[in-house]
Motif scaffolding. Structure first.
Motif, PDB file in Angstrom:
ATOM      1  N   LEU A 152      -6.970  -7.861  -4.916  1.00  0.00           N
ATOM      2  CA  LEU A 152      -7.073  -6.811  -3.909  1.00  0.00           C
ATOM      3  C   LEU A 152      -6.041  -7.020  -2.806  1.00  0.00           C
ATOM      4  O   LEU A 152      -5.438  -6.061  -2.308  1.00  0.00           O
ATOM      5  N   GLY A 153      -5.827  -8.283  -2.426  1.00  0.00           N
ATOM      6  CA  GLY A 153      -4.811  -8.581  -1.421  1.00  0.00           C
ATOM      7  C   GLY A 153      -3.427  -8.166  -1.883  1.00  0.00           C
ATOM      8  O   GLY A 153      -2.613  -7.686  -1.086  1.00  0.00           O
ATOM      9  N   LEU A 154      -3.146  -8.335  -3.167  1.00  0.00           N
ATOM     10  CA  LEU A 154      -1.849  -7.903  -3.696  1.00  0.00           C
ATOM     11  C   LEU A 154      -1.747  -6.378  -3.675  1.00  0.00           C
ATOM     12  O   LEU A 154      -0.686  -5.828  -3.359  1.00  0.00           O
ATOM     13  N   ALA A 155      -2.850  -5.695  -4.000  1.00  0.00           N
ATOM     14  CA  ALA A 155      -2.850  -4.237  -3.918  1.00  0.00           C
ATOM     15  C   ALA A 155      -2.554  -3.784  -2.500  1.00  0.00           C
ATOM     16  O   ALA A 155      -1.791  -2.836  -2.281  1.00  0.00           O
ATOM     17  N   GLY A 181      -4.778 -14.440 -15.520  1.00  0.00           N
ATOM     18  CA  GLY A 181      -4.379 -13.831 -14.261  1.00  0.00           C
ATOM     19  C   GLY A 181      -3.049 -14.373 -13.759  1.00  0.00           C
ATOM     20  O   GLY A 181      -2.235 -13.629 -13.201  1.00  0.00           O
ATOM     21  N   ILE A 182      -2.829 -15.668 -13.940  1.00  0.00           N
ATOM     22  CA  ILE A 182      -1.558 -16.256 -13.531  1.00  0.00           C
ATOM     23  C   ILE A 182      -0.411 -15.663 -14.329  1.00  0.00           C
ATOM     24  O   ILE A 182       0.654 -15.336 -13.778  1.00  0.00           O
ATOM     25  N   ARG A 183      -0.609 -15.510 -15.621  1.00  0.00           N
ATOM     26  CA  ARG A 183       0.435 -14.909 -16.461  1.00  0.00           C
ATOM     27  C   ARG A 183       0.700 -13.473 -16.054  1.00  0.00           C
ATOM     28  O   ARG A 183       1.848 -13.031 -16.004  1.00  0.00           O
ATOM     29  N   ILE A 240      -4.188   4.666  -3.876  1.00  0.00           N
ATOM     30  CA  ILE A 240      -5.199   3.619  -3.994  1.00  0.00           C
ATOM     31  C   ILE A 240      -5.692   3.442  -5.429  1.00  0.00           C
ATOM     32  O   ILE A 240      -5.768   2.320  -5.944  1.00  0.00           O
ATOM     33  N   GLY A 241      -6.022   4.529  -6.092  1.00  0.00           N
ATOM     34  CA  GLY A 241      -6.542   4.434  -7.453  1.00  0.00           C
ATOM     35  C   GLY A 241      -5.562   3.757  -8.400  1.00  0.00           C
ATOM     36  O   GLY A 241      -5.941   2.886  -9.191  1.00  0.00           O
ATOM     37  N   GLY A 242      -4.302   4.149  -8.309  1.00  0.00           N
ATOM     38  CA  GLY A 242      -3.292   3.564  -9.178  1.00  0.00           C
ATOM     39  C   GLY A 242      -3.080   2.087  -8.916  1.00  0.00           C
ATOM     40  O   GLY A 242      -2.875   1.300  -9.852  1.00  0.00           O
ATOM     41  N   VAL A 248      -3.718  -3.766 -10.426  1.00  0.00           N
ATOM     42  CA  VAL A 248      -4.114  -5.163 -10.198  1.00  0.00           C
ATOM     43  C   VAL A 248      -5.378  -5.547 -10.962  1.00  0.00           C
ATOM     44  O   VAL A 248      -5.912  -6.641 -10.772  1.00  0.00           O
ATOM     45  N   GLY A 249      -5.865  -4.680 -11.821  1.00  0.00           N
ATOM     46  CA  GLY A 249      -7.012  -5.011 -12.648  1.00  0.00           C
ATOM     47  C   GLY A 249      -8.355  -4.856 -11.979  1.00  0.00           C
ATOM     48  O   GLY A 249      -9.336  -5.493 -12.384  1.00  0.00           O
TER      49      GLY A 249
END
Length: 238
Positions: free
Chosen positions: A140-143, A166-168, A112-114, A119-120
């Motif tokens: 968070l959804g991507l994580a 963020g898009i980049r 989780i931490g990593g 994802v910033g």
């Protein structure tokens, strides 16, 4: 069967007289980013929901690694998905959300931490999700999608709410995931972004397949992806 392959075969989903998905067939293979394109109501989200076992087809089938998603053992370790970043319990903290998902699939909480750092959101893990912006919810959804280190990723409009930086960042991350040999299926309305991100395109309209080809073959000389896409959609309009 290639590990990570998605197969959609003769897929149809009807609601009375309306076919949201209409005899749709395509294959998504690993090692590339496949853009899933179509106008609103084309059936993209419904197709993804059927692949993920969240909806049942009227006929046809969808498989991952040759089997239905519902039959996968610990599915998050095979398939990661981001369909609706806002579908989260606002009172729960970000790291709690990921921990609940990890426990449900036998995944170690040490990831989780990593992932939050990746994802910033390293400093937002203890923040309640009700205070997250849409961009933070997307991250968070991507994580959550990456939690089980899956070989397959299905992402529906993952760029919503992200600023240009963020898009980049998302573009670079998706490219790196595909370069690792993962299967990446991305639905998006942002044609200019798909033009520089996708390797392959699946284009649908009114639930039917309109194109399944490499992006370099789809885009016509002297035209943009958006221009070519609109021509294909207009040509197949009722």
């Amino acid at each position: 069967m290639v590990t990570g392959m998605i197969e959609v075969i003769g897929l149809t989903r009807r609601f009375r007289r309306h076919a949201a998905v209409d005899d749709l067939s395509f294959t998504v293979t690993p090692g590339k980013i496949t853009g899933f394109l179509g106008p609103n109501g084309a059936g993209k989200t419904m197709t993804m929901r059927i692949i993920l076992g969240l909806d049942r087809p009227t006929s046809g089938r969808a498989t991952v690694n040759g089997v239905p998603y519902r039959t996968l053992d610990r599915p998050l370790t095979h398939v990661g998905a981001l369909l609706d970043a806002s579908a989260m319990q606002g009172g729960r903290r970000g790291e709690q959300h990921l921990w609940w998902l990890a426990r449900s699939n036998g995944i170690s909480r040490t990831r989780i931490g990593g992932l939050l750092e990746l994802v910033g959101l390293a400093g937002a893990g203890r923040t309640r999700m009700g205070g997250f912006s849409l961009g933070m919810k997307q991250r968070l959804g991507l994580a959550a999608a990456l939690l089980g280190d899956p070989e397959v990723l299905l992402l529906d409009e993952p760029l919503n709410g992200l600023d240009p930086e963020g898009i980049r960042w998302m573009r670079g991350l998706l490219k790196s995931l595909a370069a690792e040999g993962r299967t990446v299926l991305v639905s998006s309305h942002l044609m200019h972004e798909m033009a520089v991100t996708a390797d392959h395109l699946i284009v649908i309209g009114r639930g039917r397949l309109l194109a399944d080809t490499e992006i370099t073959r789809f885009v016509r000389p002297g035209m943009s992806l958006e221009d070519t896409f609109m021509q294909v959609i207009e040509r197949n309009a009722p």
